[in-house]
Every structure is written in C-alpha cells, then in structure tokens.
Write an enzyme that holds these catalytic residues in place. Structure first.
Site, PDB file in Angstrom:
ATOM      1  N   ARG A 258       0.814  -1.237   0.000  1.00  0.00           N
ATOM      2  CA  ARG A 258       0.000   0.000   0.000  1.00  0.00           C
ATOM      3  C   ARG A 258       0.847   1.288   0.000  1.00  0.00           C
ATOM      4  O   ARG A 258       0.397   2.335   0.444  1.00  0.00           O
ATOM      5  CB  ARG A 258      -0.967   0.047   1.195  1.00  0.00           C
ATOM      6  CG  ARG A 258      -1.958  -1.112   1.266  1.00  0.00           C
ATOM      7  CD  ARG A 258      -3.022  -1.010   0.175  1.00  0.00           C
ATOM      8  NE  ARG A 258      -4.119  -1.922   0.388  1.00  0.00           N
ATOM      9  CZ  ARG A 258      -4.199  -3.171  -0.107  1.00  0.00           C
ATOM     10  NH1 ARG A 258      -3.228  -3.643  -0.859  1.00  0.00           N
ATOM     11  NH2 ARG A 258      -5.259  -3.912   0.126  1.00  0.00           N
TER      12      ARG A 258
ATOM     13  N   SER B  81     -10.965  -0.956   3.148  1.00  0.00           N
ATOM     14  CA  SER B  81     -10.258  -1.118   4.432  1.00  0.00           C
ATOM     15  C   SER B  81      -9.844   0.255   4.950  1.00  0.00           C
ATOM     16  O   SER B  81      -9.195   1.018   4.233  1.00  0.00           O
ATOM     17  CB  SER B  81      -9.004  -1.967   4.240  1.00  0.00           C
ATOM     18  OG  SER B  81      -9.357  -3.249   3.784  1.00  0.00           O
TER      19      SER B  81
ATOM     20  N   GLU C 137      -5.238   3.581   6.136  1.00  0.00           N
ATOM     21  CA  GLU C 137      -5.009   3.423   4.691  1.00  0.00           C
ATOM     22  C   GLU C 137      -5.740   4.532   3.937  1.00  0.00           C
ATOM     23  O   GLU C 137      -5.287   5.015   2.907  1.00  0.00           O
ATOM     24  CB  GLU C 137      -5.520   2.044   4.247  1.00  0.00           C
ATOM     25  CG  GLU C 137      -5.341   1.811   2.767  1.00  0.00           C
ATOM     26  CD  GLU C 137      -5.851   0.441   2.301  1.00  0.00           C
ATOM     27  OE1 GLU C 137      -5.690  -0.546   3.024  1.00  0.00           O
ATOM     28  OE2 GLU C 137      -6.426   0.386   1.205  1.00  0.00           O
TER      29      GLU C 137
END
Ligand code: EPU
Length: 300
Positions: A165, A216, A287
C-alpha cells in the site's frame, strides 16, 4: 501558459465524488476527460499556487466537511489501448475497464482484481491490490508529469519503490498521466477467467459490505495481523459515532449510515485504534486519506 482554464467550475460540493459521500465545497473543480486536459489543469493549478487534489473513484478519501481551498481535478481520462499483451491506459481508467479488455483478448493477470474500486492512477500511488495481486505485479512503466519542468517522463516500475500500500509518489506526490500494464496470454479459455472472477466476487460479497465506505480503513500491520480481526476482537462491530459505524460485516470497513461527517469518522477511527492498541500493543495505521481543507493528509 493560459491564465484561464475552460470549463473550470467553482464551489462544487465534493460529497458525490467520494464513496463515503462526505465533503463540503471545493473552491475550484475541473473534470479532465483526457490526458492533456489532466495535465493542463494540473499545470494551471500549480501556476495559480493552489493546493491540488486529484480524485478518481473517490474510494480512498474522506474530504473535509469544510471542503477544499484549492483545485480538485476529477480524473476521467480513461482511454485504454491494447498492444499485444500490454495495456496502455490513461490514469483515470478503472480496473473494471481493463479487466474487460483483458478477458475479451484472453489475457490473464488482472482477473483477481475484479471488484477493486478506484482508478489505475490512484492504484499506482497506493500500490492497491487484493486477492494476492498488487499493482506493482502488473506495472511495466508509467508516464508522469515532471514537477519542475512540467514535461512528461516515462519511468519504469522500479522507480516507484513499491511496498504494501505504499509507493514513492505517495510519499512525494507526482501526477500519473498514463500507465503500461503487462499481462500474459491465458492458456485456457476466457470462460475460465470469467469463472475466477465470479469466485472472487462471491468471496468479496460474502466478506465485505456494500454501501458508503472506503474499503479497508486501516492497513494490516503485518501478513499475520489483520486490522479487521483485531477491531472485531476488541468487540467493536456495530460501534457508532454520530452516523459513522464500524461495519457489522467486516470490522475494518467503516460506514457512513447517512449524514456522517469527517469528524464522526475520525472519532470512530481514533476509538478503534485506541482499543486495538490497548488490547494488542499494536498501533494501526490508516489506509484511507483523510484530507484537511488545504489538501494535507491528516493522521488520526
Ligand atoms: N476477520 C475477522 N473479523 C472481521 C474481519 C476479518 O475476524 O470483522 C478475519 C477474517 O476472518 C480473516 C482475516 O481477518 O481471517 C482477514 O480478513 P479478510 O480476508 O477479509 O482480509 P483483510 O486482510 O481484511 C485484505 C485487504 C482488502 C482485500 C482483501 C482480499 C488490507 C488492509 N485489506 O483485507 O483490501 O480486498 O484482503 O484480498 O490489506 C482495501 O485495501 O481497501 C481492501 C478492501
């Protein structure tokens, strides 16, 4: 350089441009429908010394309740083109478009990304992925806009220094104009690829909620530690602050039940992170990009 940008809009409410459906007005708003418009709008904003934010699918951002004191560019530059096994795509193209083109041509490699929201440009920035495939596994090269000269430059995948990520351009922003993705000739039939996609979608629908959320909320701290499981084990499924709720279906998905504000989501996320920290000693890292009204990413 022109001082004016045709079709520039003012005081545009941002909520419809984020999957959370949260956000006040942007001072300036521009829809870029091809690579040149994207580039020109970005250079215009830079020359005006405005904060700039590029929004694609809006699936990983929470805009400020106060909106944005700068230029928001909606990246709708989504032309795609296949050359042998390489897809060349403008950065506003969606995964669903790329997957469709791949299947029509019996190419494999991206079918497991079905259901991944957002644009390919944003996916490069955040090395988006799911089901064991990440953007870095497919990217051959990308064309970026040089921040100093405003010339286009093509860089190889290694340039991005990808990790889970993360990428160089997430830490040090640069505009992605287009990408080249490498696929493989599939040994079976397109129907096998369709069957894999169906399986992946069924699995996703069984585990993840639909509705107003941004996927998420937190990263998984490691391969063996799931943020969703930790929030669940802290007993927080269904916990709400205002109209923001921790999903009953998947505890790392935070929902806007109707009129949630950015503040509601921040309070909710702080609570979840605090409880997980107390129970496990692990500090969760977000995130989702939480933006202040000047485009800075805020840490909860
Ligand atoms: N779990 C719970 N309770 C929950 C949620 C999950 O106990 O409320 C458990 C599951 O049973 C499983 C484990 O936690 O044993 C992991 O859950 P899951 O398989 O749902 O995967 P995840 O780690 O939560 C990651 C990505 C998703 C991606 C899926 C599938 C991150 C932060 N999330 O989720 O990506 O779709 O794997 O590949 O890496 C996103 O990044 O926005 C995203 C949705």
């Amino acid at each position: 350089m022109k001082n004016e940008l045709n079709n520039l809009q003012k005081a545009v409410i941002l909520a419809p441009y984020s999957t959370f459906q949260i956000g006040g007005p942007a001072d300036y708003f521009f829809r870029a429908t091809n690579k040149d418009e994207l580039k020109n709008a970005y250079i215009w904003g830079k020359n005006q010394k405005l904060p700039i934010f590029i929004v694609g699918g809006g699936s990983n951002v929470i805009f400020s309740d106060k909106g944005f004191r700068g230029l928001v560019i909606r990246n709708e530059a989504n032309h795609i083109h296949l050359q042998n096994t390489v897809i060349e795509a403008e950065s506003g193209a969606l995964w669903s478009q790329l997957i469709q083109l791949a299947i029509q041509n019996n190419l494999s490699g991206i079918e497991r990304l079905i259901g991944l929201p957002g644009t390919i440009g944003a996916a490069v920035r955040g090395n988006a992925g799911c089901n064991g495939v990440e953007t870095k596994d497919l990217l051959i090269s990308a064309t970026l806009l040089d921040e100093v000269t405003f010339n286009e430059k093509e860089v190889e995948s290694e340039y991005f220094n990808f990790s889970y990520r993360e990428s160089k351009i997430k830490r040090d922003p640069e505009l992605v104009l287009s990408v080249k993705l490498g696929l493989k000739p599939h040994k079976g039939t397109p129907d096998d690829l369709r069957a894999t996609m169906k399986e992946v979608l069924l699995d996703r629908n069984g585990k993840q909620p639909t509705g107003k959320n941004a996927g998420s909320f937190f990263k998984n701290p490691s391969l063996t530690f799931s943020a969703g499981r930790a929030i669940d084990e802290a007993g927080l499924k269904g916990f709400t602050v205002g109209d923001a709720q921790i999903s009953e279906k998947h505890a790392n998905f935070f929902m806007n039940l109707g009129k949630a504000t950015q503040q509601d989501l921040i309070q909710l996320a702080r609570h979840a992170a605090k409880k997980v920290q107390e129970k496990t000693g692990i500090q969760l890292e977000q995130e989702v990009n939480i933006l202040d009204e000047f485009g800075h990413v805020m840490k909860i």
